[in-house]
Design an enzyme around this catalytic site. Sequence first.
Site, mmCIF file in Angstrom:
data_model
loop_
_atom_site.group_PDB
_atom_site.id
_atom_site.type_symbol
_atom_site.label_atom_id
_atom_site.label_comp_id
_atom_site.label_asym_id
_atom_site.label_seq_id
_atom_site.Cartn_x
_atom_site.Cartn_y
_atom_site.Cartn_z
ATOM 1 N N LYS A 1 0.824 -1.216 0.000
ATOM 2 C CA LYS A 1 0.000 0.000 0.000
ATOM 3 C C LYS A 1 0.864 1.276 0.000
ATOM 4 C CE LYS A 1 -4.020 -2.078 2.306
ATOM 5 N NZ LYS A 1 -4.978 -1.925 3.447
ATOM 6 N N PHE A 47 -15.416 3.311 7.452
ATOM 7 C CA PHE A 47 -14.046 3.663 7.047
ATOM 8 C C PHE A 47 -13.860 3.698 5.532
ATOM 9 C CE2 PHE A 47 -14.176 -0.939 8.015
ATOM 10 C CZ PHE A 47 -13.743 -1.480 6.815
ATOM 11 N N ARG A 92 -1.852 -14.463 3.888
ATOM 12 C CA ARG A 92 -2.536 -13.785 5.005
ATOM 13 C C ARG A 92 -1.806 -14.048 6.319
ATOM 14 N NH1 ARG A 92 -7.225 -11.349 3.887
ATOM 15 N NH2 ARG A 92 -8.133 -11.586 5.970
ATOM 16 N N THR A 144 -5.249 -7.663 10.505
ATOM 17 C CA THR A 144 -5.553 -6.370 9.872
ATOM 18 C C THR A 144 -5.106 -5.202 10.749
ATOM 19 O OG1 THR A 144 -7.496 -7.398 8.858
ATOM 20 C CG2 THR A 144 -7.433 -4.991 8.873
ATOM 21 N N ARG A 164 2.710 -6.775 8.989
ATOM 22 C CA ARG A 164 2.047 -5.677 9.702
ATOM 23 C C ARG A 164 2.614 -5.504 11.106
ATOM 24 N NH1 ARG A 164 -3.719 -7.670 7.354
ATOM 25 N NH2 ARG A 164 -3.947 -6.224 5.608
ATOM 26 N N ASN A 207 -1.942 0.023 7.019
ATOM 27 C CA ASN A 207 -1.470 -1.298 7.460
ATOM 28 C C ASN A 207 -0.614 -2.005 6.406
ATOM 29 O OD1 ASN A 207 -3.546 -1.977 5.724
ATOM 30 N ND2 ASN A 207 -4.594 -3.352 7.143
ATOM 31 N N HIS A 225 -2.233 -5.505 1.542
ATOM 32 C CA HIS A 225 -3.547 -6.138 1.376
ATOM 33 C C HIS A 225 -3.317 -7.511 0.769
ATOM 34 C CE1 HIS A 225 -7.725 -6.815 0.177
ATOM 35 N NE2 HIS A 225 -7.203 -7.307 -0.937
ATOM 36 N N GLU A 267 -10.280 -9.631 -7.602
ATOM 37 C CA GLU A 267 -9.238 -8.613 -7.426
ATOM 38 C C GLU A 267 -8.148 -8.730 -8.504
ATOM 39 O OE1 GLU A 267 -9.836 -8.307 -2.570
ATOM 40 O OE2 GLU A 267 -7.952 -9.077 -3.363
HETATM 41 P P1 CMP Z 1 -7.397 -4.489 3.824
HETATM 42 O O1 CMP Z 1 -6.932 -5.871 4.083
HETATM 43 O O2 CMP Z 1 -6.813 -3.763 2.670
HETATM 44 O O3 CMP Z 1 -8.997 -4.497 3.675
HETATM 45 C C1 CMP Z 1 -9.793 -3.366 3.945
HETATM 46 C C2 CMP Z 1 -9.044 -2.305 4.694
HETATM 47 O O4 CMP Z 1 -9.849 -1.395 5.424
HETATM 48 C C3 CMP Z 1 -8.179 -2.948 5.760
HETATM 49 O O5 CMP Z 1 -7.105 -3.622 5.146
HETATM 50 C C4 CMP Z 1 -7.823 -1.763 6.641
HETATM 51 O O6 CMP Z 1 -6.672 -1.083 6.167
HETATM 52 C C5 CMP Z 1 -9.023 -0.828 6.457
HETATM 53 N N1 CMP Z 1 -9.797 -0.702 7.688
HETATM 54 C C6 CMP Z 1 -9.967 0.433 8.400
HETATM 55 N N2 CMP Z 1 -10.742 0.225 9.479
HETATM 56 C C7 CMP Z 1 -11.083 -1.081 9.467
HETATM 57 C C8 CMP Z 1 -11.873 -1.917 10.328
HETATM 58 N N3 CMP Z 1 -12.481 -1.439 11.431
HETATM 59 N N4 CMP Z 1 -11.991 -3.232 10.002
HETATM 60 C C9 CMP Z 1 -11.408 -3.722 8.880
HETATM 61 N N5 CMP Z 1 -10.653 -2.978 8.027
HETATM 62 C C10 CMP Z 1 -10.479 -1.677 8.312
#
Ligand code: CMP
Length: 134
Positions: free
Chosen positions: A11, A59, A87, A93, A104, A114, A117, A128
């Site tokens: 990212k 978000f 993962r 996350t 992470r 973070n 992805h 995707e």
């Molecule tokens: P990603 O795996 O890219 O998928 C969705 C993204 O939303 C996640 O990583 C986070 O960077 C972002 N995000 C922000 N707030 C939340 C939340 N409460 N739960 C999950 N994803 C979140």
Amino acid sequence: MTVEKTLSIIKPDAVADKIAGKIIDMIENADLNIVKMKKMHFDTDLAQRFYDVHKERPFYNDLVDFMVSGPVVVMELEGENAIANYRNIMGATNPSEASPESIRGKYASSIDKNCVHGSDATDTAAYELGLIFG
Ligand code: CMP
């Protein structure tokens, strides 16, 4: 064991911090093969479509803004159980809940920024990968 494909995104925060190389190193050390890779800049339309599954979440707008804020590195990864394997090395996350050895856990600053992805299932991986690589 099933050979799978998954999408990885390094990212904007991680690309700006110049840690893409360290993340790619961790991916290669996890027996994931990089089939395709490119550096690109998401536009708003692509970011909205990519994260369509989250469009009702509070978000969502911040997430879209963040994903268009700078270049990313995208990869098609392949390997045995690639989705779960990737993962696992990404970590949770929320970096505060991520294993300290994970990407992470080592590098991410917040749940919003973070670093990486990864697709969460075979159907989302296909969606995707199609969006990013056609
Ligand atoms: P990603 O795996 O890219 O998928 C969705 C993204 O939303 C996640 O990583 C986070 O960077 C972002 N995000 C922000 N707030 C939340 C939340 N409460 N739960 C999950 N994803 C979140």
